[in-house]
Write a protein that holds these residues in place. Structure first.
Motif, short mmCIF file in Angstrom:
data_model
loop_
_atom_site.label_atom_id
_atom_site.label_comp_id
_atom_site.label_asym_id
_atom_site.label_seq_id
_atom_site.Cartn_x
_atom_site.Cartn_y
_atom_site.Cartn_z
N LEU A 81 0.81 -1.22 0.00
CA LEU A 81 0.00 0.00 0.00
C LEU A 81 0.84 1.27 0.00
O LEU A 81 0.32 2.35 -0.31
N GLY A 82 2.12 1.18 0.36
CA GLY A 82 2.92 2.39 0.43
C GLY A 82 2.27 3.41 1.35
O GLY A 82 1.77 3.09 2.43
N GLY A 247 11.85 -0.45 6.56
CA GLY A 247 12.88 -0.04 7.51
C GLY A 247 12.28 0.60 8.75
O GLY A 247 11.40 0.02 9.38
N GLY A 248 12.71 1.82 9.05
CA GLY A 248 12.19 2.50 10.23
C GLY A 248 10.95 3.32 9.98
O GLY A 248 10.57 4.15 10.81
N PHE A 249 10.27 3.08 8.83
CA PHE A 249 9.09 3.86 8.44
C PHE A 249 7.81 3.02 8.36
O PHE A 249 6.98 3.24 7.49
N PRO A 250 7.59 2.04 9.24
CA PRO A 250 6.42 1.17 9.06
C PRO A 250 5.09 1.91 9.11
O PRO A 250 4.18 1.61 8.34
N ALA A 251 4.95 2.89 10.01
CA ALA A 251 3.68 3.60 10.12
C ALA A 251 3.38 4.44 8.88
O ALA A 251 2.23 4.78 8.61
N ALA A 252 4.43 4.76 8.12
CA ALA A 252 4.25 5.61 6.94
C ALA A 252 4.00 4.82 5.66
O ALA A 252 3.55 5.41 4.68
N GLY A 253 4.29 3.49 5.65
CA GLY A 253 4.11 2.82 4.37
C GLY A 253 4.35 1.34 4.30
O GLY A 253 4.62 0.81 3.22
N ALA A 254 4.24 0.61 5.40
CA ALA A 254 4.63 -0.80 5.39
C ALA A 254 3.52 -1.79 5.07
O ALA A 254 3.79 -2.95 4.80
N THR A 320 5.27 1.99 -3.66
CA THR A 320 6.54 1.46 -3.18
C THR A 320 7.49 1.37 -4.38
O THR A 320 7.23 1.97 -5.42
N MET A 321 8.56 0.64 -4.25
CA MET A 321 9.51 0.54 -5.35
C MET A 321 8.92 -0.19 -6.56
O MET A 321 9.41 -0.03 -7.68
#
Length: 366
Positions: A81-82, A247-254, A320-321
């Protein structure tokens, strides 16, 4: 860009309570809608594409793609979902506030480092979720650290300790709450601050407060592998890319989710009283920020909000990528839409435009 931050949390405006929400049932396809979804799938020109719509409880799903059909139907795979993950994060924070576990006014620095002085103008959880914290899109040293994996998994090279340290060292150029600037950095910090304040890992907190109450069993942050998760592709639509690591951004896009779970999530926004998160779901539809010329751009804690002739529509995109997502809903027509594509975003890409148009024009077929 300057913005006007409105009081939050606050009372939900009355006209939003009067939406004609859908029942949780499936029904026969609407022929015209099905044709429009098929056209949107074709226009996306991606390896795997799914357009899923719920209209007053009747679900219509169309899928296709330029890649060979996978062993598991495209409509049953989980998609990355990015940034559309932020709609879940906004709902999580709102639910914690509704339950009295947080207020939204907590300084993030106090959550992350108890006992540290917050200063006269601290960045609060409300600032982080509304993109008014003064933080940039990404930490200053992100690009240097991510560059070796720029075409594969750049975020994986910037884990949680780096995110937290970058925030604690950052000095905002503007007073928090005075300007809007979309920030993955800020929402990532929000996730870590909420986890620290509740002494619960973000994954488990989201599952306990949002995913399990809404019966979203096919949604989560961790990849599960082939046959469960869709495979992303580069801009050429042929080169596969690794599963996204936030990485350290799960709440923003995991997050990853199936089209079925996404429709269930969006249907809950259309019919909040029928869910265990009724107050929070109503609250995330309330405008909290207006910005731009004449304050025409409206935001809630979780959604972009645009007007139509019949009422507001709510939406959020993500990428995402190697994948793209677009989520949206309209209380006035009882419509929810989830669009998913396994191709990296390209300039002039028709995917998002098609999804937005489907949601914006839905009332014309009523």
């Amino acid at each position: 860009m300057r913005g006007r931050l409105m009081p939050w949390p606050g009372a939900v405006v009355d006209d939003l309570r009067a939406s004609d929400g859908p029942a949780r049932a499936t029904g026969p396809d609407d022929a015209a809608l099905g044709l429009r979804l098929e056209q949107a799938v074709d226009a996306a020109d991606g390896p795997d594409v799914v357009f899923a719509v719920s209209r007053r409880g009747r679900r219509t799903i169309r899928s296709g793609g330029t890649a060979p059909s996978p062993p598991v139907p495209r409509s049953e795979l989980r998609y990355e979902l990015g940034s559309a993950s932020k709609t879940f994060t906004g709902l999580l924070l709102t639910q914690l506030i509704q339950r009295g576990l947080l207020s939204g006014g907590e300084p993030a620095v106090a959550c992350l480092t108890p006992g540290r002085a917050a200063g006269p103008a601290p960045v609060t959880l409300a600032h982080l979720v509304t993109h008014t914290s003064g933080l940039p899109s990404l930490p200053r040293d992100f690009f240097a650290r991510a560059l070796p994996a720029w075409r594969t998994n750049p975020y994986a090279r910037y884990p949680a300790p780096y995110v937290i340290d970058a925030f604690l060292r950052h000095r905002p150029r503007h007073r928090p709450g005075t300007r809007w600037h979309y920030s993955n950095f800020g929402v990532a910090v929000l996730g870590h601050a909420v986890a620290a304040a509740t002494a619960t890992d973000w994954d488990e907190l989201l599952a306990a407060q949002v995913l399990r109450p809404l019966a979203l069993s096919e949604t989560g942050a961790r990849p599960l592998g082939p046959g469960v998760d869709a495979v992303g592709h580069g801009r050429d639509g042929r080169t596969t890319v690794p599963a996204f690591d936030a990485g350290g951004f799960p709440a923003a896009g995991a997050l990853r989710a199936t089209p079925r779970d996404l429709l269930t999530f969006l249907e809950a926004h259309l019919d909040p009283p029928g869910t265990p998160l009724a107050d929070a779901l109503l609250s995330v539809r309330t405008p909290v920020l207006r910005r731009g010329p004449g304050h025409r751009h409206t935001h809630t804690v979780a959604w972009f909000r645009h007007p139509t002739d019949r009422g507001p529509m709510y939406f959020h995109g993500g990428a995402t990528m190697g994948q793209q997502a677009f989520l949206g809903f309209r209380p006035d027509t009882g419509t929810a839409l989830a669009a998913l594509c396994t191709r990296r975003f390209r300039a002039g890409d028709p995917f998002v435009a098609s999804a937005y148009a489907l949601l914006a024009q839905d009332a014309e077929e009523e």
